[in-house]
Write a protein that holds these residues in place. Structure first.
Motif, PDB file in Angstrom:
ATOM      1  N   PRO A  76      -8.596   3.065   3.858  1.00 19.97           N
ATOM      2  CA  PRO A  76      -9.513   3.436   5.347  1.00 19.97           C
ATOM      3  C   PRO A  76      -7.605   3.406   6.094  1.00 19.97           C
ATOM      4  O   PRO A  76      -7.568   4.342   6.938  1.00 19.97           O
ATOM      5  N   ALA A  77      -7.738   2.017   6.100  1.00 15.55           N
ATOM      6  CA  ALA A  77      -6.275   1.876   6.892  1.00 15.55           C
ATOM      7  C   ALA A  77      -5.246   2.210   6.471  1.00 15.55           C
ATOM      8  O   ALA A  77      -4.520   3.170   7.829  1.00 15.55           O
ATOM      9  N   LEU A  78      -4.905   2.864   5.350  1.00 19.00           N
ATOM     10  CA  LEU A  78      -3.837   3.726   5.064  1.00 19.00           C
ATOM     11  C   LEU A  78      -4.000   5.428   5.270  1.00 19.00           C
ATOM     12  O   LEU A  78      -3.097   5.098   5.562  1.00 19.00           O
ATOM     13  N   ARG A  79      -5.025   5.649   5.382  1.00 19.22           N
ATOM     14  CA  ARG A  79      -4.766   6.254   5.422  1.00 19.22           C
ATOM     15  C   ARG A  79      -5.390   6.964   7.174  1.00 19.22           C
ATOM     16  O   ARG A  79      -4.409   8.141   7.513  1.00 19.22           O
ATOM     17  N   ALA A  80      -4.942   6.053   8.334  1.00 23.02           N
ATOM     18  CA  ALA A  80      -5.582   6.164   9.260  1.00 23.02           C
ATOM     19  C   ALA A  80      -4.024   5.436   9.957  1.00 23.02           C
ATOM     20  O   ALA A  80      -3.519   6.672  10.106  1.00 23.02           O
ATOM     21  N   PHE A  81      -2.971   5.536   8.766  1.00 23.13           N
ATOM     22  CA  PHE A  81      -1.796   4.986   9.217  1.00 23.13           C
ATOM     23  C   PHE A  81      -1.326   6.191   8.793  1.00 23.13           C
ATOM     24  O   PHE A  81      -0.093   6.822   9.447  1.00 23.13           O
TER      25      PHE A  81
ATOM     26  N   ARG B 152      16.538  13.435   4.769  1.00 25.28           N
ATOM     27  CA  ARG B 152      14.229  13.732   4.359  1.00 25.28           C
ATOM     28  C   ARG B 152      13.745  11.952   3.701  1.00 25.28           C
ATOM     29  O   ARG B 152      14.339  12.159   3.096  1.00 25.28           O
ATOM     30  N   ALA B 153      12.996  12.048   5.764  1.00 26.74           N
ATOM     31  CA  ALA B 153      12.412  10.774   4.537  1.00 26.74           C
ATOM     32  C   ALA B 153      11.050  10.748   4.627  1.00 26.74           C
ATOM     33  O   ALA B 153      10.456  11.210   5.285  1.00 26.74           O
ATOM     34  N   ALA B 154      10.216   9.884   4.078  1.00 19.82           N
ATOM     35  CA  ALA B 154       8.301  10.223   4.427  1.00 19.82           C
ATOM     36  C   ALA B 154       8.273   8.596   3.670  1.00 19.82           C
ATOM     37  O   ALA B 154       8.449   7.656   3.394  1.00 19.82           O
ATOM     38  N   VAL B 155       6.953   8.389   4.172  1.00 24.07           N
ATOM     39  CA  VAL B 155       5.918   7.270   3.731  1.00 24.07           C
ATOM     40  C   VAL B 155       5.191   7.954   1.873  1.00 24.07           C
ATOM     41  O   VAL B 155       4.701   9.080   2.654  1.00 24.07           O
ATOM     42  N   TYR B 156       5.301   6.869   1.108  1.00 26.82           N
ATOM     43  CA  TYR B 156       5.192   7.539  -0.394  1.00 26.82           C
ATOM     44  C   TYR B 156       3.789   6.224  -0.910  1.00 26.82           C
ATOM     45  O   TYR B 156       4.209   5.414  -0.065  1.00 26.82           O
ATOM     46  N   TYR B 157       3.079   6.932  -1.459  1.00 24.12           N
ATOM     47  CA  TYR B 157       2.143   6.181  -2.163  1.00 24.12           C
ATOM     48  C   TYR B 157       1.262   6.728  -3.342  1.00 24.12           C
ATOM     49  O   TYR B 157       1.853   7.534  -3.619  1.00 24.12           O
ATOM     50  N   PRO B 158       0.645   5.306  -4.140  1.00 24.63           N
ATOM     51  CA  PRO B 158      -0.006   5.388  -5.267  1.00 24.63           C
ATOM     52  C   PRO B 158      -0.531   7.123  -5.312  1.00 24.63           C
ATOM     53  O   PRO B 158      -1.726   7.376  -4.717  1.00 24.63           O
ATOM     54  N   GLY B 159      -0.497   7.607  -5.968  1.00 27.40           N
ATOM     55  CA  GLY B 159      -1.356   9.626  -6.350  1.00 27.40           C
ATOM     56  C   GLY B 159      -2.324   9.205  -7.368  1.00 27.40           C
ATOM     57  O   GLY B 159      -3.430  10.113  -6.433  1.00 27.40           O
TER      58      GLY B 159
ATOM     59  N   ARG C 232       8.367  10.505  -9.377  1.00 22.40           N
ATOM     60  CA  ARG C 232       7.544  12.262  -8.615  1.00 22.40           C
ATOM     61  C   ARG C 232       5.740  12.083  -8.742  1.00 22.40           C
ATOM     62  O   ARG C 232       4.843  12.110  -8.719  1.00 22.40           O
ATOM     63  N   ASP C 233       5.469   9.957  -9.419  1.00 21.76           N
ATOM     64  CA  ASP C 233       3.967  10.192  -9.558  1.00 21.76           C
ATOM     65  C   ASP C 233       3.626   9.479  -8.351  1.00 21.76           C
ATOM     66  O   ASP C 233       2.324   9.307  -8.023  1.00 21.76           O
ATOM     67  N   MET C 234       4.279   9.984  -7.003  1.00 24.56           N
ATOM     68  CA  MET C 234       3.533   9.271  -5.490  1.00 24.56           C
ATOM     69  C   MET C 234       3.420  10.364  -4.485  1.00 24.56           C
ATOM     70  O   MET C 234       4.362  11.398  -5.145  1.00 24.56           O
ATOM     71  N   ILE C 235       2.174  10.132  -4.055  1.00 26.30           N
ATOM     72  CA  ILE C 235       2.045  11.641  -2.893  1.00 26.30           C
ATOM     73  C   ILE C 235       3.245  11.001  -1.715  1.00 26.30           C
ATOM     74  O   ILE C 235       2.401   9.701  -0.887  1.00 26.30           O
ATOM     75  N   ALA C 236       3.718  11.567  -1.082  1.00 24.48           N
ATOM     76  CA  ALA C 236       5.030  11.673   0.199  1.00 24.48           C
ATOM     77  C   ALA C 236       4.476  13.011   1.076  1.00 24.48           C
ATOM     78  O   ALA C 236       3.904  13.637   1.239  1.00 24.48           O
TER      79      ALA C 236
ATOM     80  N   ASP D 107       0.928  -0.858   0.219  1.00 28.86           N
ATOM     81  CA  ASP D 107      -0.195   0.167   0.250  1.00 28.86           C
ATOM     82  C   ASP D 107       0.640   1.011   0.252  1.00 28.86           C
ATOM     83  O   ASP D 107       0.495   2.842  -0.923  1.00 28.86           O
ATOM     84  N   ALA D 108       1.860   1.349   0.654  1.00 27.41           N
ATOM     85  CA  ALA D 108       2.749   2.199   1.331  1.00 27.41           C
ATOM     86  C   ALA D 108       4.031   1.925   0.890  1.00 27.41           C
ATOM     87  O   ALA D 108       4.451   0.718   1.320  1.00 27.41           O
ATOM     88  N   GLY D 109       4.937   2.461   0.745  1.00 28.97           N
ATOM     89  CA  GLY D 109       6.668   2.333   1.160  1.00 28.97           C
ATOM     90  C   GLY D 109       7.150   3.822   1.936  1.00 28.97           C
ATOM     91  O   GLY D 109       6.965   4.879   1.918  1.00 28.97           O
ATOM     92  N   VAL D 110       8.058   3.145   2.129  1.00 27.17           N
ATOM     93  CA  VAL D 110       9.416   4.041   2.944  1.00 27.17           C
ATOM     94  C   VAL D 110      10.906   5.137   2.037  1.00 27.17           C
ATOM     95  O   VAL D 110      11.507   3.523   2.034  1.00 27.17           O
TER      96      VAL D 110
END
Length: 302
Positions: free
Chosen positions: A283-288, A270-277, A153-157, A142-145
């Motif tokens: 909902p579970a990812l949004r909570a995370f 700087r590090a970030a959690v990223y996921y497909p935009g 660039r096509d991911m949301i961080a 669902d996401a990575g770090v």
């Protein structure tokens, strides 16, 4: 014409996106042969070829690309509508799969997972620790770090509130015995604890001062691939270690370790959690992500 089922349309999106029956089958939890049969049926029902198939590859036709673009928008809207409806249940449930390198996973375990358990007890966080860079979509995550500069660039961080810093550390007993280095070049005369990267090669220690960058190959009696073990090896007097700051925090506070070469350390990253935009956020990812945004800063933890 009989309207195709939502399952068949979702399966088409998976195949056309992954360009692989096998990867799409892995995502959907079915067999590649079942997907292939479903795609033949969908093409027969629509009366148009949607996929070009060879023994080695699958790619959408012009008609397939047109359908894929429209379906992605429609399915995203459908997911968002369903998520909005389930929000009225009053709780969030499900599983979120996260891929992270060891240095970031430790921060998640310390600062995010306890809050997840407290705030969202029905969400399971499946955290896979992996150092190499992977495609999280094809890997079923669902996401990575990652470090921000390496996120596609096509991911949301969603950035961590604090950058990740690094320190060189050694035990007071070792420094009393061997002396303290004053420049990175002095490390050639010291025992250093090697850091093996996920790909197998040894990490070359990176330093920076007044805009000047320097890398040093080090030698020593121990090579490890875990930050906390490297810090503990240094605390045991085995040599100097180069580790993420969090890995040495406790031993530094206890006086079991001292920093060396502080004026030469590379700037924090700087590090970030990223996921497909292009996908609806489950909902579970949004909570995370909400919990990641409330991670304590270094100032708040001291």
């Amino acid at each position: 014409m009989k309207r195709p089922s939502l399952n068949d349309l979702s399966a088409f999106v998976a195949v056309a996106t992954h360009r692989s029956f096998r990867r799409a089958a892995d995502e959907l939890g079915t067999a590649p042969s079942t997907l292939s049969h479903a795609m033949r049926g969908l093409e027969d029902r629509l009366g148009v070829r949607l996929l070009n198939r060879t023994t080695r590859s699958v790619s959408p036709t012009e008609a397939g690309r047109e359908l894929l673009g429209r379906l992605q928008v429609a399915l995203t809207s459908l997911d968002e509508a369903l998520d909005a409806a389930t929000a009225f249940r009053g709780n969030v449930a499900g599983k979120v799969r996260i891929n992270a390198p060891r240095v970031a996973a430790a921060l998640l375990v310390r600062d995010v997972l306890p809050r997840m358990v407290e705030r969202f007890p029905d969400v399971t966080v499946d955290l896979v620790v992996e150092g190499r860079l992977i495609d999280i979509v094809s890997g079923g995550f669902d996401a990575g770090v990652r470090l921000i500069e390496s996120i596609p660039r096509d991911m949301i961080a969603v950035p961590f509130p604090d950058p990740i810093g690094f320190v060189c550390v050694a035990s007071p007993a070792y420094l009393q015995r061997a002396g303290e280095p004053t420049t990175p070049d002095d490390l050639q005369r010291h025992r250093c604890i090697g850091h093996r990267l996920p790909g197998g090669r040894l990490y070359r220690w990176e330093f920076e001062r007044a805009g000047q960058e320097l890398t040093v190959d080090v030698n020593g009696p121990v090579v490890l691939d875990d930050e906390e073990l490297m810090a503990e090896a240094a605390a045991q007097g085995l040599g100097i270690a180069y580790v993420a700051s969090w890995a040495a925090e406790a031993a530094l506070a206890e006086g079991r370790l001292r920093t060396v070469l502080p004026g030469w350390m590379h700037k924090p990253e700087r590090a970030a959690v990223y996921y497909p935009g292009h996908r609806a956020v489950p909902p579970a990812l949004r909570a995370f992500l909400d919990v990641v945004k409330t991670m304590p800063t270094a100032r708040e933890t001291h």
